[in-house]
Design an enzyme around this catalytic site. Structure first.
Site, mmCIF file in Angstrom:
data_model
loop_
_atom_site.group_PDB
_atom_site.id
_atom_site.type_symbol
_atom_site.label_atom_id
_atom_site.label_comp_id
_atom_site.label_asym_id
_atom_site.label_seq_id
_atom_site.Cartn_x
_atom_site.Cartn_y
_atom_site.Cartn_z
ATOM 1 N N MET A 1 0.844 -1.198 0.000
ATOM 2 C CA MET A 1 0.000 0.000 0.000
ATOM 3 C C MET A 1 0.880 1.250 0.000
ATOM 4 O O MET A 1 0.401 2.347 0.315
ATOM 5 C CB MET A 1 -0.938 -0.011 1.193
ATOM 6 C CG MET A 1 -1.905 -1.201 1.137
ATOM 7 S SD MET A 1 -3.414 -0.959 2.059
ATOM 8 C CE MET A 1 -2.761 -0.787 3.698
ATOM 9 N N GLY A 2 2.154 1.094 -0.306
ATOM 10 C CA GLY A 2 3.038 2.259 -0.423
ATOM 11 C C GLY A 2 3.514 2.787 0.912
ATOM 12 O O GLY A 2 3.441 2.091 1.930
ATOM 13 N N HIS B 1 8.926 1.343 3.509
ATOM 14 C CA HIS B 1 9.990 1.386 4.523
ATOM 15 C C HIS B 1 10.868 0.151 4.310
ATOM 16 O O HIS B 1 10.624 -0.645 3.378
ATOM 17 C CB HIS B 1 9.389 1.424 5.934
ATOM 18 C CG HIS B 1 8.338 0.375 6.165
ATOM 19 N ND1 HIS B 1 8.631 -0.960 6.223
ATOM 20 C CD2 HIS B 1 6.989 0.463 6.320
ATOM 21 C CE1 HIS B 1 7.525 -1.654 6.427
ATOM 22 N NE2 HIS B 1 6.502 -0.825 6.483
ATOM 23 N N HIS C 1 9.193 -3.308 3.703
ATOM 24 C CA HIS C 1 8.773 -3.560 2.319
ATOM 25 C C HIS C 1 9.987 -3.884 1.443
ATOM 26 O O HIS C 1 9.938 -4.757 0.580
ATOM 27 C CB HIS C 1 8.127 -2.307 1.720
ATOM 28 C CG HIS C 1 6.841 -1.881 2.359
ATOM 29 N ND1 HIS C 1 6.710 -0.694 3.033
ATOM 30 C CD2 HIS C 1 5.623 -2.464 2.398
ATOM 31 C CE1 HIS C 1 5.464 -0.555 3.456
ATOM 32 N NE2 HIS C 1 4.781 -1.624 3.099
ATOM 33 N N GLY D 1 4.824 -10.211 4.005
ATOM 34 C CA GLY D 1 5.561 -10.126 5.260
ATOM 35 C C GLY D 1 4.891 -10.923 6.370
ATOM 36 O O GLY D 1 3.658 -10.904 6.498
ATOM 37 N N LYS E 1 4.939 -10.093 9.248
ATOM 38 C CA LYS E 1 4.341 -9.084 10.130
ATOM 39 C C LYS E 1 2.807 -9.178 10.115
ATOM 40 O O LYS E 1 2.145 -8.982 11.122
ATOM 41 C CB LYS E 1 4.804 -7.703 9.670
ATOM 42 C CG LYS E 1 3.852 -6.588 9.946
ATOM 43 C CD LYS E 1 4.473 -5.533 10.777
ATOM 44 C CE LYS E 1 3.535 -4.470 11.247
ATOM 45 N NZ LYS E 1 2.421 -4.151 10.413
HETATM 46 P P1 AMP Z 1 1.458 -2.941 3.472
HETATM 47 O O1 AMP Z 1 1.970 -1.873 2.577
HETATM 48 O O2 AMP Z 1 1.416 -2.556 4.910
HETATM 49 O O3 AMP Z 1 0.180 -3.569 2.971
HETATM 50 O O4 AMP Z 1 2.549 -4.096 3.406
HETATM 51 C C1 AMP Z 1 2.926 -4.687 2.176
HETATM 52 C C2 AMP Z 1 3.678 -5.959 2.477
HETATM 53 O O5 AMP Z 1 4.841 -5.653 3.243
HETATM 54 C C3 AMP Z 1 2.843 -6.948 3.306
HETATM 55 O O6 AMP Z 1 3.065 -8.264 2.827
HETATM 56 C C4 AMP Z 1 3.397 -6.759 4.685
HETATM 57 O O7 AMP Z 1 3.267 -7.905 5.514
HETATM 58 C C5 AMP Z 1 4.866 -6.465 4.396
HETATM 59 N N1 AMP Z 1 5.455 -5.756 5.518
HETATM 60 C C6 AMP Z 1 4.965 -4.664 6.153
HETATM 61 N N2 AMP Z 1 5.744 -4.330 7.202
HETATM 62 C C7 AMP Z 1 6.744 -5.246 7.236
HETATM 63 C C8 AMP Z 1 7.863 -5.459 8.101
HETATM 64 N N3 AMP Z 1 8.106 -4.666 9.138
HETATM 65 N N4 AMP Z 1 8.677 -6.492 7.831
HETATM 66 C C9 AMP Z 1 8.440 -7.317 6.774
HETATM 67 N N5 AMP Z 1 7.392 -7.177 5.929
HETATM 68 C C10 AMP Z 1 6.554 -6.159 6.157
#
Ligand code: AMP
Length: 289
Positions: free
Chosen positions: A33-34, A37, A40, A154, A156
């Site tokens: 979702m952008g 960090h 990602h 992730g 997470k």
């Molecule tokens: P999001 O943008 O929050 O939807 O995350 C995109 C992807 O990055 C998802 O598969 C998350 O699980 C992964 N992700 C987010 N934060 C972390 C983290 N701290 N460590 C590893 N993967 C992450």
């Protein structure tokens, strides 16, 4: 640095990928979702090294937010994201609007949501009604758009990885790769939402990690009751002014909405808290891999 190709809608992304697949290239997809960090970026690094092409999607998916306010304030910075992705060797960035992801649906209220499946039961599924149906529906569109060989998620978002693995099994592709959680120095799991925390709140939020470590320590000392492990986490979390949504243990091999009452051989501790309006989640395996 080479800028990644930018596909501003799913149709152009689909054509881009189709052409490369016809040339026999392997594709790894990282859905995000952008507001990227280092968490990602570890997924991106793995996708770049495992595949000939790495595609990253950036889409703040309204279908997975139960609260419109939460969707509106979700951090966004696509220009910075593209700059970061260029430094990591990403080949294509895909985005689009909800209408572009679902061109056949005249009224977006009528998008047919996928059933989230058995792993959506409890925890996130309980506290964020409709969340996993929204995640699964958009990830299914992303898979259909890109046809990746592998897709990267992730740990997470542990429960999300179970929901997505289930989707991939049903679809017959892609191979799902789950990557370890990246943390700040104090143990706080990296998250786009951390941008909304002050420096002292970030320190406080490190307590979530301590609570997970306390549960893991107890597991190593032989505690196997989910209720007892949950109590240990609650005790640790209560040292900060958190609004605790849940701090529980599940058997990852036998997922149910309720705390397990059998003796677990594997256990996953999962936490969601709210700190002054910022919702944070984290989890940890208690068993040795
Ligand atoms: P999001 O943008 O929050 O939807 O995350 C995109 C992807 O990055 C998802 O598969 C998350 O699980 C992964 N992700 C987010 N934060 C972390 C983290 N701290 N460590 C590893 N993967 C992450």
């Amino acid at each position: 640095l080479t800028d990644p190709n930018f596909c501003p809608n799913p149709d152009s992304a689909n054509l881009w990928c189709k052409k490369r697949r016809q040339q026999g290239k392997t594709i790894g997809l990282v859905p995000t979702m952008g507001a990227l960090h280092d968490g990602h970026l570890t997924l991106v690094d793995k996708a770049v090294s495992d595949n000939e092409l790495c595609v990253v999607s950036i889409f703040v998916n309204p279908l997975q937010f139960s609260q419109p306010e939460d969707f509106n304030i979700y951090p966004r910075d696509i220009q910075q994201d593209i700059r970061l992705l260029a430094t990591r060797g990403c080949h294509m960035v895909l985005t689009g609007t909800l209408a572009e992801f679902f061109p056949a649906v005249a009224n977006l209220e009528n998008i047919k949501m996928l059933e989230p499946g058995p792993y959506a039961a409890g925890l996130e599924g309980l506290y964020r009604p409709g969340h996993f149906a929204g995640v699964k529906t958009i990830v299914d569109r992303l898979f259909a758009t890109v046809h990746p060989d592998k897709a990267y998620f992730g740990e997470k978002d542990f429960q999300q990885t179970l929901v997505i693995q289930d989707l991939a099994e049903q679809s017959g592709f892609p191979d799902i790769q789950v990557c370890a959680t990246q943390r700040e120095v104090n143990g706080l799991a990296m998250s786009s939402r951390n941008q909304r925390l002050s420096a002292s709140q970030r320190q406080q939020a490190g307590r979530i990690y301590w609570a997970l470590l306390a549960a893991r320590q107890a597991w190593r000392e032989g505690v196997r009751e989910a209720t007892m492990l949950a109590k240990i986490m609650h005790l640790e979390l209560s040292k900060e002014a958190f609004n605790i949504e849940y701090a529980e243990v599940r058997d990852p091999q036998n997922w149910t909405a309720e705390k397990p009452d059998h003796v677990m051989r594997k256990a996953q501790a999962l936490i969601a808290i709210n700190l002054d309006g910022v919702r944070l989640i984290d989890n940890m395996s208690l068993h040795e891999e």
